[in-house]
Design a protein around this motif. Structure first.
Motif, PDB file in Angstrom:
ATOM      1  N   PRO A   1       0.749  -1.218  -0.025  1.00 22.67           N
ATOM      2  CA  PRO A   1       0.129  -0.049  -0.036  1.00 22.67           C
ATOM      3  C   PRO A   1       0.873   1.272   0.251  1.00 22.67           C
ATOM      4  O   PRO A   1       0.267   2.570  -0.058  1.00 22.67           O
ATOM      5  CB  PRO A   1      -0.782  -0.224   1.481  1.00 22.67           C
ATOM      6  CG  PRO A   1       0.222  -0.903   2.058  1.00 22.67           C
ATOM      7  CD  PRO A   1       0.937  -1.901   1.302  1.00 22.67           C
ATOM      8  N   TYR A   2       2.277   1.353   0.082  1.00 16.61           N
ATOM      9  CA  TYR A   2       2.994   2.394   0.105  1.00 16.61           C
ATOM     10  C   TYR A   2       3.787   2.434  -1.079  1.00 16.61           C
ATOM     11  O   TYR A   2       4.382   1.556  -1.576  1.00 16.61           O
ATOM     12  CB  TYR A   2       3.800   2.390   1.394  1.00 16.61           C
ATOM     13  CG  TYR A   2       2.993   2.171   2.651  1.00 16.61           C
ATOM     14  CD1 TYR A   2       2.179   3.129   3.196  1.00 16.61           C
ATOM     15  CD2 TYR A   2       3.286   1.059   3.261  1.00 16.61           C
ATOM     16  CE1 TYR A   2       1.443   2.956   4.205  1.00 16.61           C
ATOM     17  CE2 TYR A   2       2.485   0.740   4.775  1.00 16.61           C
ATOM     18  CZ  TYR A   2       1.778   1.683   5.013  1.00 16.61           C
ATOM     19  OH  TYR A   2       0.897   1.513   6.058  1.00 16.61           O
TER      20      TYR A   2
ATOM     21  N   GLU B   1      -4.334   1.630   1.544  1.00 13.59           N
ATOM     22  CA  GLU B   1      -4.145   1.223   3.044  1.00 13.59           C
ATOM     23  C   GLU B   1      -5.529   0.686   3.598  1.00 13.59           C
ATOM     24  O   GLU B   1      -5.672  -0.185   4.466  1.00 13.59           O
ATOM     25  CB  GLU B   1      -3.449   2.146   3.910  1.00 13.59           C
ATOM     26  CG  GLU B   1      -3.028   1.759   5.208  1.00 13.59           C
ATOM     27  CD  GLU B   1      -2.245   2.735   5.976  1.00 13.59           C
ATOM     28  OE1 GLU B   1      -1.366   2.481   6.836  1.00 13.59           O
ATOM     29  OE2 GLU B   1      -2.380   3.861   5.809  1.00 13.59           O
TER      30      GLU B   1
ATOM     31  N   GLU C   1      -6.498  -2.611   5.512  1.00 15.99           N
ATOM     32  CA  GLU C   1      -7.274  -2.656   6.825  1.00 15.99           C
ATOM     33  C   GLU C   1      -8.591  -3.083   6.680  1.00 15.99           C
ATOM     34  O   GLU C   1      -9.088  -3.872   7.887  1.00 15.99           O
ATOM     35  CB  GLU C   1      -7.097  -1.479   7.500  1.00 15.99           C
ATOM     36  CG  GLU C   1      -5.707  -0.891   7.692  1.00 15.99           C
ATOM     37  CD  GLU C   1      -5.549   0.461   8.428  1.00 15.99           C
ATOM     38  OE1 GLU C   1      -6.638   1.258   8.761  1.00 15.99           O
ATOM     39  OE2 GLU C   1      -4.643   0.630   9.095  1.00 15.99           O
TER      40      GLU C   1
ATOM     41  N   ARG D   1       3.656  -1.739   9.820  1.00 15.62           N
ATOM     42  CA  ARG D   1       3.894  -0.357   8.922  1.00 15.62           C
ATOM     43  C   ARG D   1       5.389  -0.555   8.427  1.00 15.62           C
ATOM     44  O   ARG D   1       5.603  -0.363   7.030  1.00 15.62           O
ATOM     45  CB  ARG D   1       3.611   0.815   9.283  1.00 15.62           C
ATOM     46  CG  ARG D   1       3.685   2.052   8.384  1.00 15.62           C
ATOM     47  CD  ARG D   1       3.644   3.414   8.970  1.00 15.62           C
ATOM     48  NE  ARG D   1       3.568   4.325   7.841  1.00 15.62           N
ATOM     49  CZ  ARG D   1       2.565   4.984   7.314  1.00 15.62           C
ATOM     50  NH1 ARG D   1       1.348   4.563   7.392  1.00 15.62           N
ATOM     51  NH2 ARG D   1       2.684   5.876   6.249  1.00 15.62           N
TER      52      ARG D   1
END
Length: 282
Positions: free
Chosen positions: A120-121, A130, A134, A268
């Motif tokens: 997601p980054y 993100e 989740e 993360r």
């Protein structure tokens, strides 16, 4: 146990080949059905506006989301067409506002055995990437396999797996849900970083988990590591490199999601730097 329903979610066309290629390989290996959910995301967050301008802004954003959904759907169908004819698959496309994205993702993830998603980054990734992960894990209660930028390769059959073990409920859930992959691996390394001296496993860190996995036919061993670097994620990353591992299994978000977002955390940090697939559950 095997994964018979695999889901991947696309919010941009650029991720189609990576996500669908990886999910298709898993689906073929597990004799599973692949569901592809394509979402055009309306990112409008109208707090206040001049009279008449709000409606115009919303329509422009909605038109953009619909165009992105059509583009991503076309990319998804093209990626599926390049897969083996033995693959069983379906594609569903929808448009949703960012605030409602979690509802549609969690509803689909609830009926999936595994959700396969891009990292997601990175460049071009928005808040929705993100949010998809989740929603699948927290509301959908599904395990998520997060892909590195290089994908899974031609055949995904992890031989050396690292299980990040910290005695938490999240780590236990992830390990249980990863059993189909763990049982097929050549070696599973249960990695314990800086175990507490007064914890319930103080005399044998990771021993009970190792015993459970061995009873399932898993070739498991335990590595107890000192926290020799500032962050647990750094220690794990170095151990992954040392062991030449090709899959990491870990519980996700041991702290609150708010704290993770503000301060970072092992979840993360691992997702930002991981060069191998990360199997997560909460």
């Amino acid at each position: 146990m095997a994964y018979k329903s695999i889901l991947t979610v696309l919010t941009r066309a650029a991720d189609a080949n990576l996500a669908i290629g990886a999910a298709a390989r898993l689906a073929l290996a597990q004799d599973a059905h692949l569901d592809v959910l394509v979402l055009g995301v309306d990112r409008t967050q109208v707090g206040y506006s001049y009279i008449g301008s709000g409606a115009i802004m919303m329509q422009v954003s909605l038109d953009r989301a619909e165009a992105e959904a059509r583009e991503a759907e076309a990319a998804a169908k093209a990626a599926l067409a390049a897969q083996s004819p033995d693959l069983r698959s379906s594609v569903e496309a929808a448009v949703t506002q960012l605030g409602a994205l979690g509802d549609i993702v969690s509803q689909r993830a609830r009926f999936a055995d595994l959700v396969v998603l891009p990292r997601p980054y990175g460049e071009g990734k928005g808040a929705e990437a993100e949010a998809v992960i989740e929603s699948a894990m927290f509301e959908g209660k599904a395990p998520v396999l997060v892909l590195p930028e290089k994908g899974l390769g031609d055949v995904f059959a992890p031989k050396r797996v690292i299980v990040a073990w910290n005695q938490s409920a999240e780590a236990m859930t992830a390990t249980r849900l990863a059993l189909p992959l763990l049982k097929a691996a050549q070696i599973v390394d249960i990695t314990v970083v800086d175990p507490p001296p007064h914890g319930p496993e103080r005399s044998d860190p990771g021993g009970l988990l190792c015993q459970m996995l061995v009873r399932h036919g898993v070739h498991a061993e335990v590595s107890v590591l000192a926290r020799s670097l500032p962050r647990v994620s750094d220690v794990l990353a170095r151990h992954i490199w040392d062991q030449n591992a090709d899959l990491l299994v870990m519980g996700a978000y041991g702290h609150s999601r708010f704290r993770e977002a503000i301060l970072g955390g092992a979840t993360r940090n691992m997702l930002e730097k991981a060069e191998i697939p990360v199997f997560m559950a909460h």
